[in-house]
Design an enzyme around this catalytic site. Structure first.
Site, short mmCIF file in Angstrom:
data_model
loop_
_atom_site.label_atom_id
_atom_site.label_comp_id
_atom_site.label_asym_id
_atom_site.label_seq_id
_atom_site.Cartn_x
_atom_site.Cartn_y
_atom_site.Cartn_z
N GLU A 32 -1.15 -14.26 29.94
CA GLU A 32 -1.80 -15.38 30.64
C GLU A 32 -3.47 -15.35 30.50
O GLU A 32 -3.97 -14.07 30.45
CB GLU A 32 -1.59 -15.63 32.10
CG GLU A 32 -0.37 -16.22 32.40
CD GLU A 32 -0.14 -16.53 34.12
OE1 GLU A 32 -0.92 -16.63 34.61
OE2 GLU A 32 1.07 -16.47 34.22
N GLU A 87 3.32 -10.89 37.73
CA GLU A 87 2.37 -10.67 38.57
C GLU A 87 3.02 -10.20 40.09
O GLU A 87 2.82 -10.92 41.12
CB GLU A 87 1.69 -11.99 38.75
CG GLU A 87 0.95 -12.31 37.55
CD GLU A 87 -0.33 -13.36 37.83
OE1 GLU A 87 -1.10 -13.69 37.05
OE2 GLU A 87 -0.21 -14.20 39.08
#
Length: 476
Positions: A374, A163
């Site tokens: 995720e 991320e």
């Protein structure tokens, strides 16, 4: 509704959020160890000093994951546990810990899926400029090579970075993550570029070692959708996707930056330090990536900003992903819509947006291999007669797994699903108030572990290869 036998059912975590032992066995300090000391940066001043003590209780935790039937466990390595100051001597005890963790996974037949960087940068590197300093690129490549050589005989799935949009965006735009800088797009985009170069060089290094595993990178996947079909708002959708998806995926998968974003940055007077050698590294590395990891929690609904507006002072509370904030350049704002479902933290629940976004991604990049690295529900789980009854989490994951299967049936090349998270952990900004795991951790009773309702449900999902999933209108 069955998933194939070569599809991974897994769950994930991150070192800082679970390990604790932040100064034990030679581990160095990280940017987060210092950042959490700043008043107001985390909920009730929570820190990772103990977290959920996975460092000492990993055998117990892995055994529980085995009982749940996990086929793969995605976890991150703390750079500062391997190389305490980021560039100097290697910490043998740090190497040993991760060797033990990997071996414990393999003992139960759990495939280790390793993330090299999940936001915890060695503090000396942060103090020396962090991701704005190009020396950090070479330091990361060296660290990655140490990990490949130490663990690559048993680990065959590596993620370089997790991320980038979050640790750079919150680091240099909202100030909610280290280094806590606000409203500096110049630094934000420079940091992202340096991360992409570090990724590219690391991929090239991994290929040179001929370890015959796979390597990729995980990004936030929050596809933007216009709130209506007006020209202005469709433009906002395009603009948001260019900056939120193409800027992050093009250099990794295509080896170059999106022209639209470069032109916009030039218009805004943002000039980046990008060398021809670095661009060449991106081009060389792009076809060497084996997969892209997607971290999906919600889409964003956008509208173009057409009137002057008052800027919002970034705080922890308005930096946690809920809609309502303008883009850094004032082109669009995210919108909460009355006909959508939302979590307690204001995140939209949209499995249908997931499918639409995945099909859009396939149109952009073709048949790239994807892992959902995720996906999960942050909630405050109720305890009823001693049992943790997290039914909303079951419903959330059920609907998103149905969405994944629908995308696969539509031709999207998805090879695994990693729920966030395996165990309740320290939420970066929300402390222990926001729970994600299949395993409950009782902070009032010596961090005792307890299986939630979702634990037993996910075990049945894995055993049946998804045949027990329920298809409902909201997940179609």
């Amino acid at each position: 509704m069955k998933f194939s036998n070569n599809f991974f059912f897994g769950a994930a975590s991150a070192a800082y959020q679970v390990e604790g032992a932040i100064a034990e066995d030679g581990k160095g300090a990280t940017n987060w160890d210092e950042f959490v000391k700043i008043p107001g940066k985390t909920f009730e001043g929570t820190t990772g000093e103990v977290a959920v003590d996975h460092y000492h209780r990993y055998k117990e935790d892995i055994k529980l994951m085995s009982e749940m039937g996990l086929e793969s466990y995605r976890f991150s390595i703390s750079w500062a546990r391997i190389i305490p100051n980021g560039t100097g001597e290697i910490n043998k005890k740090g190497i040993q810990f991760y060797n033990n963790l990997i071996d414990e996974c393999l003992k139960y037949g759990i495939v280790p899926f390793v993330t090299l960087y999940h936001w915890d940068l060695p503090l000396p590197l942060e103090k020396d400029g962090g991701w704005l300093n190009k020396n950090t690129i070479d330091a990361f490549v060296r660290y990655a090579k140490v990990c490949f050589e130490a663990f690559g005989d048993r680990v065959k799935h590596f993620i370089t970075f997790n991320e980038t949009i979050v640790f750079c965006g919150m680091g240099y735009l909202t100030g909610a993550h280290p280094p806590g800088i606000m409203n500096d797009p110049q630094k934000y985009f420079q940091a992202t570029h340096n991360v992409f170069v570090a990724h590219a060089k690391t991929v090239i290094e991994y290929r040179a070692l001929k370890q015959f595993g796979e390597i990729g990178l995980s990004h936030v996947f929050s596809p933007a959708f216009s709130i209506d079909n007006t020209e202005d708002n469709k433009y906002a959708e395009m603009h948001a996707n260019q900056f939120g998806i193409n800027w992050y995926y093009d250099p990794i998968l295509l080896g170059h930056y999106p022209t639209y974003v470069l032109e916009q940055l030039d218009t805004q007077g943002i000039t980046l330090d990008i060398t021809s050698s670095e661009l060449e590294q991106l081009q060389i590395a792009a076809p060497l990536n084996d997969f892209i990891g997607l971290n999906y929690y919600q889409p964003i609904r956008v509208e173009k900003i057409t009137e002057p507006f008052d800027s919002i002072e970034p705080t922890r509370e308005n930096s946690t992903g809920a809609p309502g904030n303008p883009s850094f350049d004032g082109v669009y704002r995210t919108v909460k819509m009355t006909d959508k479902r939302y979590t307690k933290w204001g995140w939209e629940i949209s499995p249908e947006g997931f499918v639409s976004g995945l099909l859009q991604l396939k149109r952009y990049y073709g048949d790239v291999k994807i892992y959902i690295t995720e996906n999960g529900l942050g909630d405050e789980d109720p305890i009823v007669e001693g049992e943790v009854c997290d039914i909303p989490r079951i419903n959330f994951i059920n609907d998103h797994l149905v969405a994944v299967k629908k995308a696969i049936d539509s031709g999207v090349n998805i090879r695994g699903y990693y729920a966030w998270s395996a165990i309740d952990l320290l939420s970066w900004l929300n402390g222990y108030k926001k729970q994600y795991g299949f395993i409950y951790v009782d902070h009032a009773d010596a961090l005792k572990r307890k299986k939630k309702s979702s634990f037993h449900w996910y075990k049945n999902v894995i055993t049946s290869r998804g045949a027990n999933l329920k298809i409902n209108c909201d997940s179609r």
